[in-house]
Every structure is written in C-alpha cells, then in structure tokens.
Design a protein around this motif. Structure first.
Motif, PDB file in Angstrom:
ATOM      1  N   TYR A  18       0.839  -1.197   0.000  1.00 38.57           N
ATOM      2  CA  TYR A  18       0.000   0.000   0.000  1.00 38.57           C
ATOM      3  C   TYR A  18       0.882   1.258   0.000  1.00 38.57           C
ATOM      4  N   PHE A  19       1.915   1.258   0.859  1.00 38.70           N
ATOM      5  CA  PHE A  19       2.801   2.423   0.930  1.00 38.70           C
ATOM      6  C   PHE A  19       3.581   2.605  -0.370  1.00 38.70           C
ATOM      7  N   ALA A  20       3.921   1.518  -1.053  1.00 35.20           N
ATOM      8  CA  ALA A  20       4.596   1.629  -2.352  1.00 35.20           C
ATOM      9  C   ALA A  20       3.662   2.293  -3.369  1.00 35.20           C
ATOM     10  N   MET A  21       2.398   1.861  -3.380  1.00 36.55           N
ATOM     11  CA  MET A  21       1.432   2.484  -4.285  1.00 36.55           C
ATOM     12  C   MET A  21       1.206   3.943  -3.908  1.00 36.55           C
ATOM     13  N   LEU A  22       1.131   4.216  -2.608  1.00 38.58           N
ATOM     14  CA  LEU A  22       0.910   5.578  -2.149  1.00 38.58           C
ATOM     15  C   LEU A  22       2.061   6.490  -2.568  1.00 38.58           C
ATOM     16  N   ALA A  23       3.283   5.999  -2.468  1.00 42.95           N
ATOM     17  CA  ALA A  23       4.446   6.789  -2.903  1.00 42.95           C
ATOM     18  C   ALA A  23       4.349   7.111  -4.386  1.00 42.95           C
ATOM     19  N   ASP A  24       3.949   6.116  -5.195  1.00 41.72           N
ATOM     20  CA  ASP A  24       3.752   6.362  -6.628  1.00 41.72           C
ATOM     21  C   ASP A  24       2.644   7.384  -6.855  1.00 41.72           C
ATOM     22  N   ASP A  25       1.550   7.228  -6.116  1.00 38.52           N
ATOM     23  CA  ASP A  25       0.399   8.117  -6.259  1.00 38.52           C
ATOM     24  C   ASP A  25       0.789   9.560  -5.946  1.00 38.52           C
ATOM     25  N   ILE A  26       1.491   9.763  -4.847  1.00 39.54           N
ATOM     26  CA  ILE A  26       1.900  11.111  -4.436  1.00 39.54           C
ATOM     27  C   ILE A  26       2.877  11.718  -5.436  1.00 39.54           C
ATOM     28  N   ALA A  27       3.766  10.872  -5.976  1.00 42.84           N
ATOM     29  CA  ALA A  27       4.769  11.357  -6.937  1.00 42.84           C
ATOM     30  C   ALA A  27       4.203  11.512  -8.349  1.00 42.84           C
ATOM     31  N   GLY A  28       2.967  11.113  -8.546  1.00 45.79           N
ATOM     32  CA  GLY A  28       2.363  11.215  -9.869  1.00 45.79           C
ATOM     33  C   GLY A  28       2.820  10.136 -10.831  1.00 45.79           C
ATOM     34  N   ARG A  29       3.420   9.068 -10.299  1.00 46.97           N
ATOM     35  CA  ARG A  29       3.855   7.949 -11.143  1.00 46.97           C
ATOM     36  C   ARG A  29       2.683   6.995 -11.344  1.00 46.97           C
ATOM     37  N   PRO A  30       2.538   6.476 -12.548  1.00 45.94           N
ATOM     38  CA  PRO A  30       1.442   5.540 -12.787  1.00 45.94           C
ATOM     39  C   PRO A  30       1.669   4.218 -12.055  1.00 45.94           C
ATOM     40  N   TYR A  31       0.600   3.642 -11.592  1.00 49.79           N
ATOM     41  CA  TYR A  31       0.618   2.308 -10.981  1.00 49.79           C
ATOM     42  C   TYR A  31      -0.749   1.692 -11.214  1.00 49.79           C
ATOM     43  N   ASN A  32      -0.825   0.391 -11.073  1.00 47.53           N
ATOM     44  CA  ASN A  32      -2.081  -0.308 -11.298  1.00 47.53           C
ATOM     45  C   ASN A  32      -2.426  -1.081 -10.034  1.00 47.53           C
ATOM     46  N   LYS A  33      -3.449  -0.605  -9.330  1.00 48.20           N
ATOM     47  CA  LYS A  33      -3.840  -1.210  -8.064  1.00 48.20           C
ATOM     48  C   LYS A  33      -4.245  -2.674  -8.245  1.00 48.20           C
ATOM     49  N   ALA A  34      -4.912  -2.993  -9.337  1.00 50.91           N
ATOM     50  CA  ALA A  34      -5.332  -4.383  -9.587  1.00 50.91           C
ATOM     51  C   ALA A  34      -4.120  -5.286  -9.776  1.00 50.91           C
ATOM     52  N   GLU A  35      -3.089  -4.790 -10.461  1.00 48.77           N
ATOM     53  CA  GLU A  35      -1.865  -5.594 -10.629  1.00 48.77           C
ATOM     54  C   GLU A  35      -1.179  -5.820  -9.283  1.00 48.77           C
ATOM     55  N   HIS A  36      -1.120  -4.795  -8.459  1.00 42.37           N
ATOM     56  CA  HIS A  36      -0.543  -4.940  -7.119  1.00 42.37           C
ATOM     57  C   HIS A  36      -1.326  -5.976  -6.318  1.00 42.37           C
ATOM     58  N   ARG A  37      -2.646  -5.870  -6.381  1.00 45.34           N
ATOM     59  CA  ARG A  37      -3.511  -6.802  -5.647  1.00 45.34           C
ATOM     60  C   ARG A  37      -3.275  -8.236  -6.099  1.00 45.34           C
ATOM     61  N   ARG A  38      -3.233  -8.435  -7.410  1.00 43.62           N
ATOM     62  CA  ARG A  38      -3.024  -9.799  -7.945  1.00 43.62           C
ATOM     63  C   ARG A  38      -1.638 -10.330  -7.599  1.00 43.62           C
ATOM     64  N   ALA A  39      -0.631  -9.459  -7.551  1.00 45.80           N
ATOM     65  CA  ALA A  39       0.724  -9.890  -7.205  1.00 45.80           C
ATOM     66  C   ALA A  39       0.813 -10.320  -5.740  1.00 45.80           C
ATOM     67  N   LEU A  40      -0.010  -9.735  -4.882  1.00 44.83           N
ATOM     68  CA  LEU A  40      -0.010 -10.090  -3.464  1.00 44.83           C
ATOM     69  C   LEU A  40      -0.712 -11.417  -3.178  1.00 44.83           C
ATOM     70  N   LEU A  41      -1.700 -11.765  -3.984  1.00 45.69           N
ATOM     71  CA  LEU A  41      -2.534 -12.930  -3.699  1.00 45.69           C
ATOM     72  C   LEU A  41      -1.751 -14.213  -3.411  1.00 45.69           C
ATOM     73  N   PRO A  42      -0.693 -14.545  -4.154  1.00 42.39           N
ATOM     74  CA  PRO A  42       0.015 -15.802  -3.881  1.00 42.39           C
ATOM     75  C   PRO A  42       0.690 -15.870  -2.509  1.00 42.39           C
ATOM     76  N   VAL A  43       0.937 -14.731  -1.873  1.00 44.49           N
ATOM     77  CA  VAL A  43       1.621 -14.738  -0.573  1.00 44.49           C
ATOM     78  C   VAL A  43       0.676 -14.413   0.582  1.00 44.49           C
ATOM     79  N   LEU A  44      -0.618 -14.378   0.313  1.00 43.97           N
ATOM     80  CA  LEU A  44      -1.584 -13.990   1.343  1.00 43.97           C
ATOM     81  C   LEU A  44      -2.499 -15.126   1.789  1.00 43.97           C
TER      82      LEU A  44
END
Length: 103
Positions: A18-44
C-alpha cells in the motif's frame, strides 16, 4: 479461500505494498492497483481479491484515524467503516509510519 484472521506477516506485506502504491500516487507515477492486488494474492494465504481491497480500505481508514494529514489515502480508495478496522491492521500501519519517519 482463507476465512481466518490476517497474520502479522500478511498485514506487513499488504501495508508495505500500500505504501509503495501511495508513494507512486503522491509522486504522480502511474501504478495499477489491480496488478498490485493480484501480485499479493500468492503470498496472502488464500485471500480473495475482495478481501485485499477491503484491507486497503482498512489501511486508508487507519491512516485517517492516525491523523496522517500529510499522507492522503490512495486515489480512489475509500475508507472502510471504523467498526471494520482491526487492531492488527493499525499495528502494521503504525509500524510502517514510524519506520518511514525514522529513516
């Protein structure tokens, strides 16, 4: 699918992401929340995408509750109702906030 409580490890992983996405969001860098979510699923431990999204909302609500006025929630991420915020989520978020302030 896991129906049990989130572990400390799961909370730490999702808060860090979440903090990695937030840093991107604040800096105006593009990110994809769905991709982050899917990448987390295997370790959750079998969590669903909906569970991860709701936990993101918990994290946003914890940050708001901590008075992190200089740290907005993720764009498009609503805060979960306060009754749904678990102490373990607050512990993980508070740990991340303290770590960022001390580095």
């Amino acid at each position: 699918m896991s129906n049990g409580p989130w572990t400390d490890e799961e909370n730490d992983l999702i808060v860090a992401d979440y903090f990695a996405m937030l840093a991107d969001d604040i800096a105006g860098r593009p990110y994809n929340k769905a991709e982050h979510r899917r990448a987390l699923l295997p370790v959750l431990n079998g969590r669903s995408e909906g569970s991860v999204e709701f936990k993101h909302q918990n994290i946003s609500a914890v940050l708001k509750g901590l008075g992190e006025v200089n740290r907005p929630a993720l764009s498009g991420c609503i805060c979960a109702p306060s009754a749904a915020i678990l102490c373990i989520t607050a512990r993980a978020v508070l740990g991340a906030v303290i770590w960022e302030r001390d580095r």
